[in-house]
Write a protein that holds these residues in place. Structure first.
Motif, PDB file in Angstrom:
ATOM      1  N   ARG A 259       0.826  -1.322   0.031  1.00 29.64           N
ATOM      2  CA  ARG A 259       0.002   0.171   0.047  1.00 29.64           C
ATOM      3  C   ARG A 259       0.878   1.255   0.015  1.00 29.64           C
ATOM      4  NH1 ARG A 259      -5.601   0.237   3.640  1.00 29.64           N
ATOM      5  NH2 ARG A 259      -5.527  -1.069   1.933  1.00 29.64           N
ATOM      6  N   ASP A 260       2.122   1.121   0.668  1.00 28.67           N
ATOM      7  CA  ASP A 260       2.897   2.451   0.721  1.00 28.67           C
ATOM      8  C   ASP A 260       3.683   2.840  -0.704  1.00 28.67           C
ATOM      9  OD1 ASP A 260       2.141   2.822   3.215  1.00 28.67           O
ATOM     10  OD2 ASP A 260       3.859   1.746   4.000  1.00 28.67           O
ATOM     11  N   HIS A 261       3.304   1.976  -1.381  1.00 30.53           N
ATOM     12  CA  HIS A 261       4.029   2.181  -2.759  1.00 30.53           C
ATOM     13  C   HIS A 261       2.989   2.145  -4.034  1.00 30.53           C
ATOM     14  CE1 HIS A 261       7.852   0.806  -0.643  1.00 30.53           C
ATOM     15  NE2 HIS A 261       7.006  -0.212  -0.157  1.00 30.53           N
ATOM     16  N   ILE A 262       1.812   2.452  -3.673  1.00 32.04           N
ATOM     17  CA  ILE A 262       0.676   2.663  -4.982  1.00 32.04           C
ATOM     18  C   ILE A 262       1.253   3.819  -5.895  1.00 32.04           C
ATOM     19  CG2 ILE A 262      -1.334   3.437  -5.485  1.00 32.04           C
ATOM     20  CD1 ILE A 262      -2.347   2.165  -2.676  1.00 32.04           C
ATOM     21  N   GLY A 263       1.088   3.499  -7.021  1.00 35.06           N
ATOM     22  CA  GLY A 263       1.423   4.268  -8.225  1.00 35.06           C
ATOM     23  C   GLY A 263       2.940   4.022  -8.559  1.00 35.06           C
ATOM     24  N   LYS A 264       3.642   3.228  -8.036  1.00 34.38           N
ATOM     25  CA  LYS A 264       4.870   2.707  -8.456  1.00 34.38           C
ATOM     26  C   LYS A 264       5.226   1.479  -8.967  1.00 34.38           C
ATOM     27  CE  LYS A 264       7.015   5.496  -4.413  1.00 34.38           C
ATOM     28  NZ  LYS A 264       7.797   5.487  -3.354  1.00 34.38           N
ATOM     29  N   GLU A 265       6.092   0.989  -9.889  1.00 36.43           N
ATOM     30  CA  GLU A 265       6.229  -0.356 -10.271  1.00 36.43           C
ATOM     31  C   GLU A 265       7.349  -0.964  -9.196  1.00 36.43           C
ATOM     32  OE1 GLU A 265       7.192  -2.514 -14.508  1.00 36.43           O
ATOM     33  OE2 GLU A 265       7.329  -0.282 -14.312  1.00 36.43           O
ATOM     34  N   VAL A 266       6.744  -1.960  -8.802  1.00 39.88           N
ATOM     35  CA  VAL A 266       7.662  -2.788  -7.851  1.00 39.88           C
ATOM     36  C   VAL A 266       8.028  -4.209  -8.428  1.00 39.88           C
ATOM     37  CG1 VAL A 266       6.779  -1.332  -6.085  1.00 39.88           C
ATOM     38  CG2 VAL A 266       5.491  -3.462  -6.549  1.00 39.88           C
ATOM     39  N   ILE A 267       8.599  -4.929  -7.461  1.00 41.17           N
ATOM     40  CA  ILE A 267       9.094  -6.242  -7.650  1.00 41.17           C
ATOM     41  C   ILE A 267       8.358  -6.944  -6.609  1.00 41.17           C
ATOM     42  CG2 ILE A 267      10.861  -7.935  -7.946  1.00 41.17           C
ATOM     43  CD1 ILE A 267      10.647  -6.279 -10.130  1.00 41.17           C
ATOM     44  N   PHE A 286       5.244  -7.803  -1.500  1.00 43.27           N
ATOM     45  CA  PHE A 286       6.267  -6.720  -1.823  1.00 43.27           C
ATOM     46  C   PHE A 286       7.765  -7.185  -1.421  1.00 43.27           C
ATOM     47  CE2 PHE A 286       8.773  -3.260  -0.512  1.00 43.27           C
ATOM     48  CZ  PHE A 286       8.990  -2.290  -1.734  1.00 43.27           C
ATOM     49  N   VAL A 287       8.397  -7.122  -2.432  1.00 40.80           N
ATOM     50  CA  VAL A 287      10.002  -7.486  -2.205  1.00 40.80           C
ATOM     51  C   VAL A 287      10.693  -6.180  -2.328  1.00 40.80           C
ATOM     52  CG1 VAL A 287      12.033  -8.483  -3.066  1.00 40.80           C
ATOM     53  CG2 VAL A 287       9.776  -9.612  -3.487  1.00 40.80           C
ATOM     54  N   ARG A 288      10.819  -5.346  -3.248  1.00 47.78           N
ATOM     55  CA  ARG A 288      11.422  -4.089  -3.306  1.00 47.78           C
ATOM     56  C   ARG A 288      10.875  -3.261  -4.540  1.00 47.78           C
ATOM     57  NH1 ARG A 288      14.506  -8.039  -5.991  1.00 47.78           N
ATOM     58  NH2 ARG A 288      14.760  -7.673  -7.831  1.00 47.78           N
ATOM     59  N   THR A 289      11.346  -2.083  -4.420  1.00 53.66           N
ATOM     60  CA  THR A 289      10.855  -1.025  -5.546  1.00 53.66           C
ATOM     61  C   THR A 289      11.755  -1.409  -6.719  1.00 53.66           C
ATOM     62  OG1 THR A 289      10.487   0.537  -4.049  1.00 53.66           O
ATOM     63  CG2 THR A 289      10.700   1.271  -6.308  1.00 53.66           C
ATOM     64  N   LYS A 290      11.110  -1.389  -8.021  1.00 54.17           N
ATOM     65  CA  LYS A 290      11.849  -1.901  -9.256  1.00 54.17           C
ATOM     66  C   LYS A 290      12.744  -0.561  -9.641  1.00 54.17           C
ATOM     67  CE  LYS A 290      10.801  -2.934 -14.273  1.00 54.17           C
ATOM     68  NZ  LYS A 290      11.703  -1.905 -14.706  1.00 54.17           N
ATOM     69  N   GLU A 291      13.878  -1.099 -10.076  1.00 56.63           N
ATOM     70  CA  GLU A 291      14.888   0.081 -10.288  1.00 56.63           C
ATOM     71  C   GLU A 291      14.391   0.358 -12.023  1.00 56.63           C
ATOM     72  OE1 GLU A 291      17.131   1.313  -8.861  1.00 56.63           O
ATOM     73  OE2 GLU A 291      16.934  -0.105  -6.921  1.00 56.63           O
ATOM     74  N   PRO A 292      14.717   1.478 -12.238  1.00 56.60           N
ATOM     75  CA  PRO A 292      14.380   2.157 -13.799  1.00 56.60           C
ATOM     76  C   PRO A 292      14.731   1.352 -14.868  1.00 56.60           C
ATOM     77  CG  PRO A 292      14.904   4.312 -12.364  1.00 56.60           C
ATOM     78  CD  PRO A 292      15.341   2.701 -11.510  1.00 56.60           C
ATOM     79  N   ASP A 293      15.945   0.933 -14.484  1.00 57.21           N
ATOM     80  CA  ASP A 293      16.697   0.181 -15.836  1.00 57.21           C
ATOM     81  C   ASP A 293      16.391  -1.279 -15.833  1.00 57.21           C
ATOM     82  OD1 ASP A 293      18.285  -0.073 -13.645  1.00 57.21           O
ATOM     83  OD2 ASP A 293      20.049   0.253 -14.883  1.00 57.21           O
TER      84      ASP A 293
END
Length: 301
Positions: A259-267, A286-293
């Motif tokens: 829930r704290d990462h809504i609007g983001k692309e995550v792994i 949820f594992v981690r936030t996805k890196e841009p590359d």
């Protein structure tokens, strides 16, 4: 010789219509022969031949037209040839109203996966028109979409689309779904539908069904327990800390601690998969936030 693709119904109608027409011409000529006995000269014989010729042309035309127009209304069995309601060749597919309005059938037909003849009953078209003429805006848009889909199907050259005009006497007073079942049984056809209730009733009556929702479910991306994949979180879930993501085909992914990462692309890590008649639900953590590359899995958003 001029037309390479000739339908057996047309060839049979011409062949047997000609035979019956010539036979009737002979019989009628015998009936009227006494009237020409007084004209034994050359002119009388020419008049008799001329009348017989025009009579033969008229009777042959009438017989061929009658056989061609009523070929689906009776059974007329002769070795190697059969006039029958049942459509010969590949088992036909009867489309119901829901699958036409849905529209996915057009994409499926464009893949050339189905080469069966398609049968659309006249009462289904009448129902589509009634929906398109409805005073309710949503129903009116659904009906118009269905009519547009019918035009798209008709424009596909590789598809043999047949409008079934005959009304089965035993199904005159039945609702549309019951008429579809009766027609599929009569034609030995399969029903193509997206209606869950019609699907269940057809299975009870041992009528084969192709359900587009089941096809779509079979083609959804496959997830495995413990697999890591990238998703885009779009909104909060029902329970505390949960967030939701969706694949491009509409599969819901419930992500714990997201829930704290809504609007983001995550792994996320897939924890379980729940298969329901209405569709598939995937649960992950949820594992981690996805890196841009970093690469993301195709089919999710």
């Amino acid at each position: 010789m001029a037309f390479r693709r000739k339908r057996i119904e047309l060839i049979s109608s011409v062949y047997f219509g000609t035979i019956v027409g010539v036979f009737l011409t002979f019989v009628v000529s015998l009936v009227f022969r006494p009237f020409f006995e007084g004209y034994a000269d050359e002119a009388g014989r020419e008049l008799q031949s001329l009348l017989s010729m025009f009579l033969g042309i008229g009777l042959v035309y009438v017989c061929i037209s009658l056989l061609w127009q009523t070929q689906g209304d009776f059974r007329f069995i002769i070795p190697y040839v059969e006039f029958n309601r049942e459509l010969k060749g590949t088992r036909p597919l009867v489309l119901d109203t829901s699958v036409i309005i849905d529209g996915r059938i057009v994409d499926l037909l464009n893949t050339n996966v189905l080469d069966n003849p398609l049968v659309v009953p006249r009462f289904v078209l009448a129902e589509l028109q009634a929906i398109a003429d409805s005073s309710d805006r949503n129903r009116r848009e659904r009906g118009r979409r269905g009519l547009d889909v019918m035009n798209q199907i008709k424009s596909i050259d590789a598809i043999d689309l047949r409008i079934f005009d005959q009304q089965l006497p035993e199904s005159n007073d039945l609702p549309v779904d019951a008429k579809l079942l009766a027609l599929a049984r009569e034609l030995n056809a399969k029903i193509v539908t997206g209606d869950f209730n019609l699907n269940q009733v057809a299975l009870v009556q041992n009528i084969p069904v192709i359900n587009l929702n089941q096809i779509a479910g079979a083609l959804k991306p496959i997830f495995f327990h413990g697999e890591e994949t990238a998703v885009h979180l779009v909104k909060p879930g029902e329970n505390a800390g949960q967030a939701l993501a969706y694949t491009q085909d509409g599969t819901m992914i419930v992500v714990d601690d997201g829930r704290d990462h809504i609007g983001k692309e995550v792994i996320i890590c897939i924890t379980s998969i729940l298969q329901k008649p209405s569709g598939r639900m995937v649960f992950g953590k949820f594992v981690r936030t996805k890196e841009p590359d970093s690469p993301s899995r195709a089919g999710t958003r």
